[in-house]
Design a protein around this motif. Sequence first.
Motif, PDB file in Angstrom:
ATOM      1  N   HIS A   1      38.820  38.989  32.929  1.00 60.16           N
ATOM      2  CA  HIS A   1      38.592  39.006  34.504  1.00 60.16           C
ATOM      3  C   HIS A   1      36.382  39.021  33.651  1.00 60.16           C
ATOM      4  N   ASN A   2      36.832  40.299  33.711  1.00 60.46           N
ATOM      5  CA  ASN A   2      35.529  40.403  33.051  1.00 60.46           C
ATOM      6  C   ASN A   2      34.712  39.398  32.794  1.00 60.46           C
ATOM      7  N   ALA A   3      35.053  38.966  31.548  1.00 64.02           N
ATOM      8  CA  ALA A   3      34.503  37.679  30.906  1.00 64.02           C
ATOM      9  C   ALA A   3      34.425  36.240  31.901  1.00 64.02           C
ATOM     10  N   TYR A   4      35.165  35.963  32.740  1.00 65.16           N
ATOM     11  CA  TYR A   4      35.319  35.032  33.189  1.00 65.16           C
ATOM     12  C   TYR A   4      34.225  34.783  34.426  1.00 65.16           C
ATOM     13  N   HIS A   5      33.829  36.153  35.254  1.00 68.09           N
ATOM     14  CA  HIS A   5      32.665  36.695  35.707  1.00 68.09           C
ATOM     15  C   HIS A   5      31.582  36.545  35.566  1.00 68.09           C
ATOM     16  N   ILE A   6      31.270  37.395  34.189  1.00 65.43           N
ATOM     17  CA  ILE A   6      30.382  37.111  33.566  1.00 65.43           C
ATOM     18  C   ILE A   6      29.560  35.459  33.348  1.00 65.43           C
ATOM     19  N   GLY A   7      30.417  35.020  32.994  1.00 62.14           N
ATOM     20  CA  GLY A   7      30.261  33.805  32.271  1.00 62.14           C
ATOM     21  C   GLY A   7      29.584  33.517  34.440  1.00 62.14           C
ATOM     22  N   GLU A   8      30.259  33.150  35.333  1.00 62.60           N
ATOM     23  CA  GLU A   8      30.029  33.122  36.517  1.00 62.60           C
ATOM     24  C   GLU A   8      28.257  33.082  37.282  1.00 62.60           C
TER      25      GLU A   8
ATOM     26  N   ARG B   1      26.196  50.784  36.877  1.00 66.52           N
ATOM     27  CA  ARG B   1      26.803  52.730  36.348  1.00 66.52           C
ATOM     28  C   ARG B   1      28.307  52.588  36.751  1.00 66.52           C
ATOM     29  N   GLU B   2      28.990  52.047  37.878  1.00 69.66           N
ATOM     30  CA  GLU B   2      30.442  52.134  37.574  1.00 69.66           C
ATOM     31  C   GLU B   2      30.996  50.696  37.414  1.00 69.66           C
ATOM     32  N   ILE B   3      30.788  50.701  36.666  1.00 73.28           N
ATOM     33  CA  ILE B   3      31.315  49.347  35.731  1.00 73.28           C
ATOM     34  C   ILE B   3      31.515  49.408  34.640  1.00 73.28           C
ATOM     35  N   HIS B   4      30.412  50.307  33.944  1.00 73.97           N
ATOM     36  CA  HIS B   4      30.119  51.330  32.906  1.00 73.97           C
ATOM     37  C   HIS B   4      30.405  52.032  32.995  1.00 73.97           C
ATOM     38  N   SER B   5      31.108  53.139  33.259  1.00 69.05           N
ATOM     39  CA  SER B   5      31.879  54.318  33.601  1.00 69.05           C
ATOM     40  C   SER B   5      33.273  53.978  33.799  1.00 69.05           C
TER      41      SER B   5
ATOM     42  N   HIS C   1      32.590  42.497  43.540  1.00 64.96           N
ATOM     43  CA  HIS C   1      33.869  41.989  42.230  1.00 64.96           C
ATOM     44  C   HIS C   1      34.363  42.597  41.501  1.00 64.96           C
ATOM     45  N   LEU C   2      33.419  43.012  40.298  1.00 64.65           N
ATOM     46  CA  LEU C   2      34.241  43.344  38.686  1.00 64.65           C
ATOM     47  C   LEU C   2      33.712  44.567  39.061  1.00 64.65           C
TER      48      LEU C   2
END
Length: 171
Positions: free
Chosen positions: A150-157, A107-111, A61-62
């Motif tokens: 958005h990323n911070a929210y789901h990283i917390g999850e 990898r795609e998230i980083h890219s 999802h991220l």
Amino acid sequence: MRHDSTTEEDLNGSLVRELLSLFEGGNAHATFEDAVKDFPAKLRSEIPVGLPYSAWQLVEHLRITQRDILEFSDNKAGGYRELKWPEEYWPKEAAPPSEAAWDHAIREIHSDRKAFEKLLKAADEKALTEAFSWGNGQTLLREALLIADHNAYHIGELIVLRRLLGVWKKH
């Protein structure tokens, strides 16, 4: 009143630096890298009691959402296709199709994050705050803040999920 462009450029540069720092994370919360580091393959499809998603579903999802925001923000040539909410933003399956799929998503998230950072670094103040001609009021600044939020929210999850699975240790 005198108009000082150097000051505006400094402010723009400071804002971009702060946004880049926000993308990296780690100031007030765990980073994406912390959240996925050494995540056991056998637990990537587990959905703990009380949570709606597996680690795979959160990571994918991220990836999907960040890519969508990147494609929307870099749409000068046109061709952006809006995804259907929620079905095109969330994988249906709890398990990644393969270990390679998990690695590819990371990898795609980083890219994609690097590609968005490139947009920010190339933007002047006007490009940061002027509404996109193809949107309905969105700006590059707004989209950058959206990714970070958005990323911070789901990283917390992801961290909560790891804790419930018994595999969280701050790295």
